[in-house]
Write an enzyme that holds these catalytic residues in place. Structure first.
Site, PDB file in Angstrom:
ATOM      1  N   GLU A 117       0.834  -1.206   0.000  1.00  0.00           N
ATOM      2  CA  GLU A 117       0.000   0.000   0.000  1.00  0.00           C
ATOM      3  C   GLU A 117       0.868   1.255   0.000  1.00  0.00           C
ATOM      4  OE1 GLU A 117      -2.523   1.771  -0.181  1.00  0.00           O
ATOM      5  OE2 GLU A 117      -4.357   0.615   0.105  1.00  0.00           O
ATOM      6  N   ASN A 122      -9.633   5.303   2.986  1.00  0.00           N
ATOM      7  CA  ASN A 122      -8.689   4.931   1.944  1.00  0.00           C
ATOM      8  C   ASN A 122      -8.156   6.153   1.200  1.00  0.00           C
ATOM      9  OD1 ASN A 122      -7.273   2.672   0.835  1.00  0.00           O
ATOM     10  ND2 ASN A 122      -9.161   1.490   0.979  1.00  0.00           N
ATOM     11  N   ASP A 153      -9.753   2.071  -4.259  1.00  0.00           N
ATOM     12  CA  ASP A 153      -8.808   1.948  -3.151  1.00  0.00           C
ATOM     13  C   ASP A 153      -7.972   3.234  -3.091  1.00  0.00           C
ATOM     14  OD1 ASP A 153      -6.972   0.984  -1.217  1.00  0.00           O
ATOM     15  OD2 ASP A 153      -7.154  -1.060  -1.955  1.00  0.00           O
TER      16      ASP A 153
END
Length: 282
Positions: free
Chosen positions: A14, A141, A193
């Protein structure tokens, strides 16, 4: 065509972020509690283990990192020393994505491990650690700002939307002014996302379970789709000396039949023109 920047098997890669001070890309593997760096000039990589799951790691103005951890917001100094800036442990909750606004404040999202609706938060953290603008979310997010700083883009993943808020008139502690969704991802195309905003004001968003990254224009039109070999891209960011290359993090967690590149850091060379980020002012 996408290429492999770092071949890895990240459980939950991420938060790619370019650090101009070091000429390296930062990214995290949340569930492995690791902060990674990658230097595209020579391929050099480093790894820093954290004591908790780490949702994001971003540069600080004076060197070091601000990190969104399971129990709150922490600071790493230039020499690697650690201190808590905001410690707020909640059983079953962890930090997720985070981004630094043009004014140097941190906007940090969180979520419950079981993804219970409304179990996470989006907060604004001032450089001195003051927390304002707390709002309930489910999976906090992608967050980013238009090049002129007037619009804040935000994703609470289960909504399926990229939302817009008025940013140029926002005062800490006052409610964000909702300007409606920029775009809604249609069923079957994946879930929004992490995101980034380019110099044209277009929003690039990774589609979890969608095997793609999309680019939306400032008026919400779908402008480009980059198909990927992996099912779960998680976020994207421009990096490299000229901010021309789009780096894409990916996840292996929950993938039943993984592609060999699942969990790797991918890159799309010459994808566009990024906008220089703002380091955290704390």
């Amino acid at each position: 065509m996408t290429e492999v920047a770092v071949r890895a098997r990240a459980r939950l890669g991420e938060g790619p972020t370019w650090d101009p001070a070091t000429g390296r890309l930062l990214w995290v593997d949340i569930l492995s509690s690791r902060i990674h760096t990658f230097d595209p000039a020579d391929g050099r990589r480093t790894t820093l283990a954290t004591e908790q799951h780490v949702g994001a790691a971003l540069p600080r103005a004076g060197g070091g990192l601000v990190v969104n951890l399971r129990d709150g917001i922490g600071l790493y100094g230039p020499e690697g020393d650690f201190d808590w800036l905001v410690r707020d442990p909640v059983p079953g909750r962890r930090g997720n994505d985070a981004a630094v606004a043009p004014d140097g404040a941190l906007w940090a999202g969180s979520m419950r491990y079981d993804e219970a609706p409304g179990g996470g938060t989006l907060i604004r953290v001032a450089p001195d650690g003051a927390v304002t603008d707390t709002r309930p979310v489910t999976v906090g997010n992608g967050t980013g700002w238009s090049p002129d700083g007037r619009t804040m883009y935000y994703v609470d993943t289960p909504t399926g939307r990229i939302d817009r808020f008025r940013a140029d008139t926002h005062s800490p502690g006052q409610p964000l002014v909702d300007q409606g969704p920029l775009a809604t991802i249609e069923p079957g195309a994946g879930h929004p996302d992490g995101l980034t905003v380019d110099a044209d004001g277009c929003v690039w968003v990774a589609l979890w379970d969608g095997a793609a990254v999309r680019r939306y224009t400032p008026d919400g039109a779908l402008d480009r789709t980059v198909e990927l070999p992996v099912l779960r891209p998680t976020s994207c960011a421009f990096g490299g000396p000229q901010l021309r290359d789009l780096y894409i993090t990916t996840a292996a967690v929950g993938v039943v039949d993984p592609h060999p590149l699942t969990g790797s850091l991918l890159v799309l060379p010459g994808a566009g023109q990024g906008v220089p980020g703002t380091p955290f002012a704390g």
